[in-house]
Write an enzyme that holds these catalytic residues in place. Structure first.
Site, short mmCIF file in Angstrom:
data_model
loop_
_atom_site.label_atom_id
_atom_site.label_comp_id
_atom_site.label_asym_id
_atom_site.label_seq_id
_atom_site.Cartn_x
_atom_site.Cartn_y
_atom_site.Cartn_z
N ASN A 1 1.95 -9.43 -27.38
CA ASN A 1 1.00 -8.60 -26.66
C ASN A 1 -0.43 -8.85 -27.12
OD1 ASN A 1 2.93 -6.66 -25.15
ND2 ASN A 1 3.72 -6.81 -27.22
N GLU B 1 1.85 -8.68 -21.39
CA GLU B 1 3.00 -8.94 -22.24
C GLU B 1 3.53 -10.34 -21.95
OE1 GLU B 1 5.45 -5.15 -23.01
OE2 GLU B 1 4.71 -4.95 -20.94
N TYR C 1 3.07 -11.25 -35.40
CA TYR C 1 1.95 -10.31 -35.27
C TYR C 1 0.77 -10.84 -36.08
CZ TYR C 1 5.49 -7.09 -33.52
OH TYR C 1 6.50 -6.52 -32.80
N ARG D 1 5.55 -12.67 -8.83
CA ARG D 1 5.86 -11.51 -7.97
C ARG D 1 4.98 -10.32 -8.36
NH1 ARG D 1 8.58 -7.63 -10.78
NH2 ARG D 1 9.73 -8.34 -12.63
#
Length: 179
Positions: free
Chosen positions: A31, A81, A93, A106
């Site tokens: 993220n 994400e 991280y 989509r």
């Protein structure tokens, strides 16, 4: 579907997300910080996209990315994400993530069940594999952007002129990719 402004490039340090990707869905995601998400242009709307990603100095891999509020979970913050189509040995991280969004798969949608959401994500992953393999897209995996140092600004990511938050950029003002 053609999306104006693609390909689109972003870079930033990986931050902890909602903690659902690996644990609940079995599909880990990397993220971006809110500062990167907030810089997305309006042309790159909510939905699922495909492209390429690189973590730190590692190789470039295919990726699929969800941009939006994840209506199934009723998020109150927009997120980016990234699911990198590669198995990593450990979490990363704080690592520098560089992505190139190549095309749209989509629109964002809600699902009636967790199982339906997981099925859709797995379908998105397969579609991303197919689309990333196309020669007209694959050349972007070799873009100079992936081989810059730090966060792509002057200085390195933690030094003067750098930013641990990251940044986004477009490849051209009126560029679009169709698939």
């Amino acid at each position: 579907m053609t999306v104006k402004g693609l390909p689109f490039f972003a870079v930033g340090k990986v931050v902890k997300g909602f903690g659902r990707g690996s644990k609940e869905l079995g599909i880990p995601t990397a993220n971006f910080p809110e500062a990167v998400v907030e810089q997305l242009p309006a042309a790159v709307g909510t939905g699922v996209y495909f492209g390429y990603a690189r973590v730190d100095e590692g190789p470039v891999h295919n990726m699929v990315m969800s941009i939006g509020w994840n209506p199934f979970y009723k998020n109150d913050k927009k997120s980016m994400e990234t699911h990198i189509l590669h198995k990593f040995d450990k979490d990363f991280y704080g690592s520098m993530l560089r992505i190139c969004i190549v095309g749209f798969i989509r629109p964002e949608e809600n699902f009636k069940s967790l199982e339906a959401l997981i099925r859709a994500i797995n379908d998105d992953i397969e579609m991303a594999r197919e689309l990333c393999a196309r020669p007209e897209h694959a050349a972007l995996a070799k873009a100079d952007f992936f081989y810059q140092t730090g966060d792509g600004t002057e200085g390195d990511s933690d030094g003067p002129g750098g930013s641990s938050a990251g940044r986004v950029e477009r490849s051209g003002s009126d560029t679009s990719i169709d698939h």
